[in-house]
Design an enzyme around this catalytic site. Structure first.
Site, PDB file in Angstrom:
ATOM      1  N   HIS A 160      45.973  32.582  19.616  1.00 59.71           N
ATOM      2  CA  HIS A 160      46.789  33.795  19.582  1.00 59.71           C
ATOM      3  C   HIS A 160      47.065  34.277  21.003  1.00 59.71           C
ATOM      4  O   HIS A 160      46.506  33.757  21.966  1.00 59.71           O
ATOM      5  CB  HIS A 160      46.085  34.902  18.786  1.00 59.71           C
ATOM      6  CG  HIS A 160      46.130  34.706  17.307  1.00 59.71           C
ATOM      7  ND1 HIS A 160      45.180  33.962  16.635  1.00 59.71           N
ATOM      8  CD2 HIS A 160      47.006  35.140  16.369  1.00 59.71           C
ATOM      9  CE1 HIS A 160      45.470  33.954  15.341  1.00 59.71           C
ATOM     10  NE2 HIS A 160      46.572  34.652  15.156  1.00 59.71           N
TER      11      HIS A 160
ATOM     12  N   LYS B 167      45.068  39.796  21.664  1.00 54.96           N
ATOM     13  CA  LYS B 167      44.329  39.837  20.401  1.00 54.96           C
ATOM     14  C   LYS B 167      42.834  39.846  20.696  1.00 54.96           C
ATOM     15  O   LYS B 167      42.324  38.965  21.395  1.00 54.96           O
ATOM     16  CB  LYS B 167      44.687  38.646  19.520  1.00 54.96           C
ATOM     17  CG  LYS B 167      44.048  38.719  18.131  1.00 54.96           C
ATOM     18  CD  LYS B 167      44.604  37.643  17.215  1.00 54.96           C
ATOM     19  CE  LYS B 167      43.968  37.676  15.839  1.00 54.96           C
ATOM     20  NZ  LYS B 167      44.218  38.956  15.128  1.00 54.96           N
TER      21      LYS B 167
END
Length: 239
Positions: A151, A155
């Site tokens: 990600h 995140k």
């Protein structure tokens, strides 16, 4: 949409967030859904935007009738929308994360009265992937199972909720998954589930390149869930 199949009346809870805005925009492109209310934490600056009435969370009890609520808000606002859906007999689709155990129990209890779906990921592709992972795990006893998720750098949680959900599917099939997490650049989301044995391996991969897929999946779920009997559903049940 003909008169025998009127559009599903949808309430969007958490409309000022990124997902809420995507839901509002993409719902307008469908003829099987009509947004009858949009709810935000604070008082809206405009009461009606593009024909959709806007309400503050404190005004939730006074929203017009709806068939299903789509909730992408915060844990602090989750109890109110769940209670309203249970009180009105409306279905609930929720992607709100960080729920406490008591809120999970409340979901279980409400499933006896309304149709509801909570998911960490509303990608239809991930829903199919989870089923493939479970089937592969069941068919390959004793194989190593590893889940690698990637990600964007902002995140914070790791492994991701989607990786853990895929791991749960692997466990349903009898595997014991291990996890690895990467945070780099602006990656929307990539999940690799690998099954390996001496001399061979299988890789199942999903790559998200646009966040609209999650809003489209939630709208798909809402359109299907509105007509369902009470109970807890998974996204893959509504494909």
């Amino acid at each position: 949409m003909n008169e025998s199949n009127p559009p599903v009346r949808v309430l969007i809870h958490g409309v000022t967030g990124r997902m809420g805005q995507a839901l509002l925009r993409l719902a307008a492109e469908r003829d099987d859904i009509v947004v009858v209310a949009a709810v935000s934490r604070s008082q809206p600056s405009q009461r009606v935007v593009d024909g959709v009435p806007h309400f503050a969370a404190a005004e939730l009890p006074g929203v017009p009738p709806f068939d299903v609520a789509i909730d992408f808000s915060l844990p602090q606002g989750f109890d109110a929308i769940l209670d309203l859906c249970a009180h009105r007999g409306a279905a609930l689709v929720s992607g709100t994360t960080g729920l406490e155990d008591a809120q999970r129990h409340a979901l279980d209890s409400a499933a006896g009265r309304i149709a509801l779906l909570w998911a960490a990921n509303f990608s239809l592709g991930v829903a199919v992937l989870s089923e493939l992972v479970e089937r592969a795990a069941a068919a390959l006893p004793g194989w190593d199972c590893d889940i690698v998720e990637s990600h964007h750098v902002h995140k914070k949680d790791a492994p991701s909720g989607t990786a853990l959900a895929l791991g749960a599917s692997a466990e349903q099939g009898g595997a014991q998954p291990r996890y690895a997490s990467l945070r780099a650049g602006d990656i929307v989301g990539e999940h690799l589930v690998q099954f390996a044995a001496p001399g061979e391996r299988i890789e199942l991969v999903h790559r998200a390149t646009n966040r609209d897929i999650f809003a489209r999946g939630a709208l798909h779920a809402a359109a299907r869930l509105a007509a369902k009997a009470p109970g807890q559903y998974r996204l893959r049940d509504l494909l």
